[in-house]
Design an enzyme around this catalytic site. Structure first.
Site, PDB file in Angstrom:
ATOM      1  N   ARG A  45      11.621   2.629   2.364  1.00  0.00           N
ATOM      2  CA  ARG A  45       9.887   3.835   3.347  1.00  0.00           C
ATOM      3  C   ARG A  45       9.777   2.360   4.719  1.00  0.00           C
ATOM      4  O   ARG A  45       9.874   2.916   5.564  1.00  0.00           O
ATOM      5  CB  ARG A  45       9.209   3.278   2.296  1.00  0.00           C
ATOM      6  CG  ARG A  45       8.153   2.897   2.780  1.00  0.00           C
ATOM      7  CD  ARG A  45       7.584   4.164   3.029  1.00  0.00           C
ATOM      8  NE  ARG A  45       6.131   4.997   3.644  1.00  0.00           N
ATOM      9  CZ  ARG A  45       5.753   6.005   4.588  1.00  0.00           C
ATOM     10  NH1 ARG A  45       6.337   6.662   4.861  1.00  0.00           N
ATOM     11  NH2 ARG A  45       4.716   6.526   5.739  1.00  0.00           N
ATOM     12  N   CYS A  58       9.524   6.200  -1.711  1.00  0.00           N
ATOM     13  CA  CYS A  58       8.726   6.806  -2.846  1.00  0.00           C
ATOM     14  C   CYS A  58       7.544   7.770  -2.074  1.00  0.00           C
ATOM     15  O   CYS A  58       7.174   7.952  -0.789  1.00  0.00           O
ATOM     16  CB  CYS A  58       7.864   5.880  -3.601  1.00  0.00           C
ATOM     17  SG  CYS A  58       8.520   4.306  -4.340  1.00  0.00           S
ATOM     18  N   ARG A  71       2.012   9.661   3.818  1.00  0.00           N
ATOM     19  CA  ARG A  71       2.674   8.457   4.167  1.00  0.00           C
ATOM     20  C   ARG A  71       3.286   9.572   5.819  1.00  0.00           C
ATOM     21  O   ARG A  71       4.482   8.890   5.238  1.00  0.00           O
ATOM     22  CB  ARG A  71       3.034   7.495   3.488  1.00  0.00           C
ATOM     23  CG  ARG A  71       2.100   7.371   1.742  1.00  0.00           C
ATOM     24  CD  ARG A  71       2.805   6.689   0.803  1.00  0.00           C
ATOM     25  NE  ARG A  71       3.690   5.156   1.358  1.00  0.00           N
ATOM     26  CZ  ARG A  71       3.853   4.582   0.788  1.00  0.00           C
ATOM     27  NH1 ARG A  71       4.313   4.932  -0.463  1.00  0.00           N
ATOM     28  NH2 ARG A  71       3.824   2.826   0.871  1.00  0.00           N
ATOM     29  N   ASP A 103       3.252   8.374  11.949  1.00  0.00           N
ATOM     30  CA  ASP A 103       2.626   7.959  13.323  1.00  0.00           C
ATOM     31  C   ASP A 103       1.859   6.606  14.023  1.00  0.00           C
ATOM     32  O   ASP A 103       1.858   6.742  14.574  1.00  0.00           O
ATOM     33  CB  ASP A 103       1.879   9.195  12.952  1.00  0.00           C
ATOM     34  CG  ASP A 103       0.325   9.440  11.787  1.00  0.00           C
ATOM     35  OD1 ASP A 103       1.022   8.748  11.340  1.00  0.00           O
ATOM     36  OD2 ASP A 103      -0.965   9.306  12.150  1.00  0.00           O
ATOM     37  N   ASP A 162      -0.115   0.081  -6.511  1.00  0.00           N
ATOM     38  CA  ASP A 162       0.704   0.219  -7.540  1.00  0.00           C
ATOM     39  C   ASP A 162       0.638  -0.227  -8.888  1.00  0.00           C
ATOM     40  O   ASP A 162       1.000  -0.459  -9.427  1.00  0.00           O
ATOM     41  CB  ASP A 162       1.819  -0.939  -6.476  1.00  0.00           C
ATOM     42  CG  ASP A 162       2.193  -0.425  -5.639  1.00  0.00           C
ATOM     43  OD1 ASP A 162       2.906   0.688  -5.280  1.00  0.00           O
ATOM     44  OD2 ASP A 162       3.200  -0.968  -4.801  1.00  0.00           O
TER      45      ASP A 162
END
Length: 433
Positions: free
Chosen positions: A106, A130, A135, A138, A321
């Site tokens: 990520r 993930c 998500r 930008d 998480d």
């Protein structure tokens, strides 16, 4: 876990087969936090001196992917698994366009600052990792452009060019990744940068501590403002990676739902006071000393664990998480529980898979999960959808009756250091293929 990556550096989907129920017994030591270690790797790119990271999770899949990228740019990395030590020498690091940008992590955006420092240009993979809903990246483009760079989105990579110059950065929402990217870039930018609506988690603070040791001039004011005075060069440093609070919670809850006997070592109590308080309120009577937690069958009251309601949001509370593990705990509590997620309301994909093991026990919509403890877990075939959800599926499969086949188990290996070894140390048998 070296078989996660093939000789041509392509990611290989893996599966795991487990037979349950298995009751864990033994001790497990929590490794360094993934969400701190992988960010500190990016910080090591900001100096020509060596950076040493202690308590480093050397075997994480995400660590290995990011290492491949740094080494492709001529950085030198050494891992000592036995001592959990990592060293990074980026004195020869040089930006260049690679022939292959298959790096399924990520936080690829953090790899830009170290390249911009050297030649005013950077080439980074598109963010992977993930799928937790919306998500996008930008905000990272906004960081680079605000600090004076030009961003081009090419077919296989993102190109950033320009000289980093200090400026005021206003995030429309609090963002961990955006804060980390801005910290790295601003530390080496010319002039002063202010980051508004920043998000300083324990892992971000760990990154800040490293940058300060390296010579960065960073001041955190209140809860959401960071001021950075850029410096022309940073030096090497040595620091310890904080223990992984999500991993600690994982093992504690695994012991609770399996009614096993686990001593969890290297628990970061100061980073998870509220999550642990919620466990106590559910009736889990664990024993704690200065750095360990012991959970046994006797930790479960005769009346069973009690239903609960938790809301997942930002630190110091229960972060998103941790959501899948509270869902697991609720599936083994007496009555109806409710788990709400304000931070990532779209974190629900794994629930469809988990319901294969716990049929007719959950209902959900975006941001809200209702759980009833009305069925025993049964084995089945499931597919991992994200890192923490994958680990939840694994734990569920280990205590389910029958055989469970978990596809794409590499999702869990992204965030749990030496996972197979730790499971084996608890007497758990697994089969990865």
């Amino acid at each position: 876990m070296t078989n996660i990556i093939s000789q041509n550096n392509q990611s290989i989907p893996l599966s795991m087969i487990v037979k349950g129920p298995q009751i864990p017994s033994g001790k497990v030591k929590v490794s360094g936090a993934k969400n701190a270690a992988t960010r500190m790797m990016a910080a090591s790119m900001l100096t020509n001196d060596i950076v040493y990271l202690l308590n480093f999770p050397t075997e994480l899949v995400d660590v290995r992917h990011k290492s491949r990228f740094i080494e492709a740019l001529s950085g030198k990395i050494n891992f000592d698994k036995k001592s959990s030590l990592a060293s990074f020498d980026c004195s020869k690091l040089k930006p260049k366009i690679l022939g292959n940008y298959d790096f399924p992590i990520r936080t690829t955006y953090l790899l830009a600052a170290g390249q911009l420092l050297r030649e005013g240009k950077a080439f980074i993979p598109y963010p992977g990792g993930c799928n937790l809903g919306t998500r996008k990246y930008d905000l990272h483009i906004m960081v680079w452009e605000t600090l004076g760079c030009k961003v081009l989105e090419k077919e296989n990579y993102i190109e950033i060019t320009g000289t980093l110059s200090g400026a005021d950065i206003y995030f429309p929402i609090s963002t961990v990744g955006g804060t980390e990217n801005a910290l790295l870039c601003a530390s080496i930018a010319k002039g002063k940068t202010r980051i508004y609506n920043s998000y300083v988690t324990p892992e971000v603070q760990n990154l800040i501590d490293l940058l300060i040791l390296m010579g960065a001039k960073i001041t955190v004011r209140g809860n959401s403002l960071i001021e950075i005075e850029g410096v022309s060069s940073l030096r090497g440093a040595t620091i310890k990676v904080i223990p992984d609070r999500i991993e600690a919670l994982t093992w504690i809850i695994f012991a609770a739902i399996s009614q096993g006997n686990i001593l969890v070592e290297n628990v970061p109590f100061n980073l998870m006071e509220i999550p642990l308080l919620h466990l106590k309120n559910s009736g889990l009577d664990f024993f704690a000393n200065s750095n360990s937690i012991w959970v046994s069958k006797d930790s479960i009251p005769d009346s069973g664990l009690q239903p609960f309601e938790v809301a997942c949001g930002t630190h110091p509370g229960i972060i998103s998480d941790m959501q899948p593990f509270y869902v697991l705990l609720a599936l083994h509590s007496k009555g109806r529980s409710l788990v709400i997620d304000y931070r990532y309301p779209e974190r629900t994909a794994y629930l469809e898979q988990l319901s294969q093991i716990y049929p007719n026990s959950m209902e959900w919509k975006e941001g809200k999960i209702s759980i009833n403890c009305n069925t025993k877990p049964i084995g089945g075939s499931v597919i991992s959808t994200d890192l923490r959800g994958s680990m939840a599926l694994l734990l569920a499969g280990l205590i389910a009756h029958g055989e469970t086949h978990i596809d794409k188990i590499q999702m869990a290996l992204r965030g749990y250091d030496c996972l197979e070894e730790k499971l084996n140390g608890l007497g758990i048998k697994t089969n990865i293929n």
